[in-house]
Motif scaffolding. Structure first.
Motif, PDB file in Angstrom:
ATOM      1  N   ASP A  89      -2.297  -7.315  -4.650  1.00 37.63           N
ATOM      2  CA  ASP A  89      -3.383  -7.252  -3.665  1.00 37.63           C
ATOM      3  C   ASP A  89      -2.851  -6.845  -2.298  1.00 37.63           C
ATOM      4  OD1 ASP A  89      -6.166  -7.749  -2.888  1.00 37.63           O
ATOM      5  OD2 ASP A  89      -5.364  -9.458  -1.780  1.00 37.63           O
ATOM      6  N   ILE A  90      -1.712  -7.426  -1.886  1.00 38.22           N
ATOM      7  CA  ILE A  90      -1.122  -7.095  -0.584  1.00 38.22           C
ATOM      8  C   ILE A  90      -0.715  -5.626  -0.537  1.00 38.22           C
ATOM      9  CG2 ILE A  90       0.861  -7.504   0.927  1.00 38.22           C
ATOM     10  CD1 ILE A  90       0.803 -10.429   0.026  1.00 38.22           C
ATOM     11  N   ARG A  92      -1.903  -3.069  -2.254  1.00 37.85           N
ATOM     12  CA  ARG A  92      -3.069  -2.173  -2.228  1.00 37.85           C
ATOM     13  C   ARG A  92      -3.737  -2.176  -0.863  1.00 37.85           C
ATOM     14  NH1 ARG A  92      -5.193  -3.830  -8.319  1.00 37.85           N
ATOM     15  NH2 ARG A  92      -3.765  -2.431  -9.442  1.00 37.85           N
ATOM     16  N   LYS A  93      -3.764  -3.343  -0.202  1.00 37.44           N
ATOM     17  CA  LYS A  93      -4.335  -3.415   1.146  1.00 37.44           C
ATOM     18  C   LYS A  93      -3.494  -2.624   2.141  1.00 37.44           C
ATOM     19  CE  LYS A  93      -6.721  -7.853   0.669  1.00 37.44           C
ATOM     20  NZ  LYS A  93      -6.757  -9.293   1.050  1.00 37.44           N
ATOM     21  N   SER A  94      -2.201  -2.434   1.824  1.00 41.64           N
ATOM     22  CA  SER A  94      -1.300  -1.659   2.690  1.00 41.64           C
ATOM     23  C   SER A  94      -1.276  -0.185   2.315  1.00 41.64           C
ATOM     24  CB  SER A  94       0.126  -2.229   2.609  1.00 41.64           C
ATOM     25  OG  SER A  94       0.163  -3.583   3.005  1.00 41.64           O
TER      26      SER A  94
END
Length: 582
Positions: A89-90, A92-94
């Motif tokens: 998740d981290i 993909r958010k980046s």
């Protein structure tokens, strides 16, 4: 011809892509990686070690230039599915494309990687070291893109991948990661952890075959966390955690947040059930439990709630399965309900709190039967020692103490608090409120009215006073060496002698004697007891035992208890239960 990009330019590029400013150690780690070095990275919990493997392919892409036509690829080994989900998740958010292999390698995943998709592979060691994982590494486009192998939470290599002689190997695949070097292209291997003692570090380096490696490290010491040890004579959660039940009953949603770590799922269930029985229906939602058998949606709900400083959960009862990689917010209190097996486990769990830098409290609570699972020499020294507990932690990891040194002793640990003189010759700062409540809950001194009365003769009174003062004089030694004052220097303050004489008409058992009066160390307490019992002919007192059953800061015995089984190992979807656990 254009100017060749520098390492500093690559770091600035990655920093911009990740929208963060690299810390000194993060920058050093990435720089060494880009120079082709193997790395051992040991940084405290909450420091941001994952930035290293997220930033590595970004830096490599920048250095290779935009005309290469494919993304650099980093493989990251992680122990828990919850960790992989979080990092996925981290990433993909980046804006970083990542793929999860923990569920197996499908044809779709294999095709995507062969076609140059994704910058991160997140995998369990079982999948990566298996046949399908080894086959994946041999695909030419994967090998050509690969920039490094990262082993996150690398202390698992030692703790789960190797037998200790008394325990079986828990996850054998962790001991096979080093074998992958024979089929990997010549890329750096990076071990990352928050908690590796000197012995564990040596094992990791050997198992992963790190060569000419660079060490990037910082002390695991978190100066905003006060460390305290307490010991109870009861193995009942109703007694030991009564203060926390009352806090929830009285304050509800306004209760401070607590993590309560237990040594097995069985104890987690017992403690959680105790809360459910004691609390009114309106307050039960404030308590949750987390362990390997918790449903995925329950685990995700708890992780999300603890990622919010204003979350509803006030008390979480959990095994060590909760915490790795979780950014716990708004929590400043942790209780280890039962002594952990290893000092690195203690550091992992205590490091979950105080992520915002605010003053926090870590209580290690011992009770009868909690150490049948066995304890390491390091954790025994931590709970049994009569010197600074923080120093004991730092010494195990071979690091200098953090630069943010604790200057006020009452904020360091329970032992240092006894030596604090921040108000001149004394310390007038009360201990942390919740520490005091816990102490009162399990270490309460009995009222004098609860003991039998026996008035000694004048001769016995005089003998006791004379003998205690003579013993104190013998402890003082040369007056010229007393720069700290006689009470501190000898460990037997005159005020303690006065208190003993004041209570002389009360028959106090040994356990209460040693707990009631503040002796400098165990030896002084034992000798004063010998003088007391001998002078007053109270050698055998009802309630007295050879082994002191309860203490907080001043008792030193640790492993005399026996009891229920606590040798279960708990981790996500991988677990081994003791035969006696039903």
């Amino acid at each position: 011809m254009g100017t060749r990009p520098s390492l500093q330019d690559a770091l600035l590029h990655a920093s911009g892509k990740l929208s963060i400013k690299f810390r000194k150690q993060q920058e050093e780690a990435l720089s060494s990686f880009l120079l082709g070095h193997d790395l051992f990275v040991s940084l405290p919990t909450g420091f941001g070690k994952s930035v290293v493997f997220r930033g590595a392919p970004l830096c490599m892409d920048f250095l290779r230039g935009q005309d290469v036509g494919f993304n650099s690829l980093a493989i990251v080994v992680m122990p828990l599915k919850s960790l992989i989900r979080d990092q996925l998740d981290i990433a993909r958010k980046s804006g970083i494309s990542a793929v999860d292999l923990s569920g197996g390698i499908t044809d779709k995943i294999r095709e995507e990687l062969a076609n140059g998709c994704h910058s991160l592979i997140l995998s369990s060691p079982e999948v990566l070291t298996g046949d399908s994982g080894r086959d994946l590494i041999t695909i030419s486009t994967v090998r050509g893109r690969l920039c490094g192998l990262f082993v996150d939470e690398s202390h698992c290599v030692k703790k789960w991948g190797q037998s200790t002689g008394t325990t079986k190997v828990f996850r054998e695949s962790y001991n096979k990661i080093g074998e992958l070097r024979s089929i990997l292209p010549p890329v750096p291997v990076v071990a990352l952890t928050a908690t590796a003692t000197k012995e564990v570090r040596r094992s990791i380096v050997q198992s992963l075959s790190l060569k000419n490696y660079t060490t990037i490290s910082a002390s695991p010491d978190r100066s905003n966390i006060k460390h305290s040890f307490m010991k109870s004579s009861s193995n009942s959660p109703d007694t030991n955690l009564a203060f926390l039940v009352k806090e929830l009953q009285d304050r509800g949603r306004d209760c401070d947040r607590f993590l309560v770590y237990c040594q097995s799922r069985k104890i987690v269930s017992e403690v959680y059930s105790m809360f459910m029985y004691q609390l009114p229906p309106t307050h039960k939602a404030y308590v949750q439990m987390y362990h390997t058998n918790s449903e995925d949606d329950v685990q995700q709900h708890i992780v999300k709630d603890f990622g919010d400083s204003k979350g509803m959960i006030r008390v979480l009862v959990a095994t060590i399965a909760f915490g790795m990689g979780v950014d716990v917010q708004g929590c400043h209190n942790v209780i280890m309900y039962g002594v952990p097996s290893h000092i690195d486990d203690y550091v992992q769990m205590s490091g979950r709190v105080g992520r915002d830098g605010k003053k926090s409290l870590s209580i290690c609570m011992k009770y009868p039967g909690d150490t049948k699972h066995g304890t390491s020499d390091e954790i025994k020294r931590y709970i049994n020692g009569d010197s600074c507990r923080r120093a004991a932690i730092v010494d195990c990891f071979g690091e200098a103490q953090t630069s943010d040194v604790v200057h006020v002793l009452h904020e360091c640990c329970d032992i240092c608090a006894l030596k604090c003189m921040c108000a001149g010759s004394t310390c007038d700062t009360p201990c942390y409120r919740l520490e005091h409540l816990a102490y009162e809950s399990i270490c309460r001194e009995k009222k004098l009215s609860e003991f039998d009365v026996s008035v000694p003769s004048e001769e016995e009174h005089a003998k006791l006073e004379r003998s205690l003062k003579q013993y104190r004089d013998s402890l003082l030694g040369s007056p010229e060496s007393l720069y700290s004052g006689p009470d501190i220097a000898c460990g037997l303050p005159s005020s303690v002698i006065d208190m003993i004489l004041l209570d002389i008409n009360v028959v106090i058992p040994k356990v209460e004697f040693l707990r009631r009066y503040r002796f400098g160390n165990k030896e002084i307490g034992e000798e004063c007891w010998r003088i007391y019992s001998g002078s007053l002919h109270r050698g055998s007192i009802a309630g007295d035992e050879n082994d002191v059953p309860a203490t907080c800061t001043n008792m030193y015995d640790s492993d005399e208890w026996s009891g229920d089984e606590y040798d279960e190992i708990i981790l996500d979807d991988y677990h081994i239960d003791s035969d006696s656990d039903n």
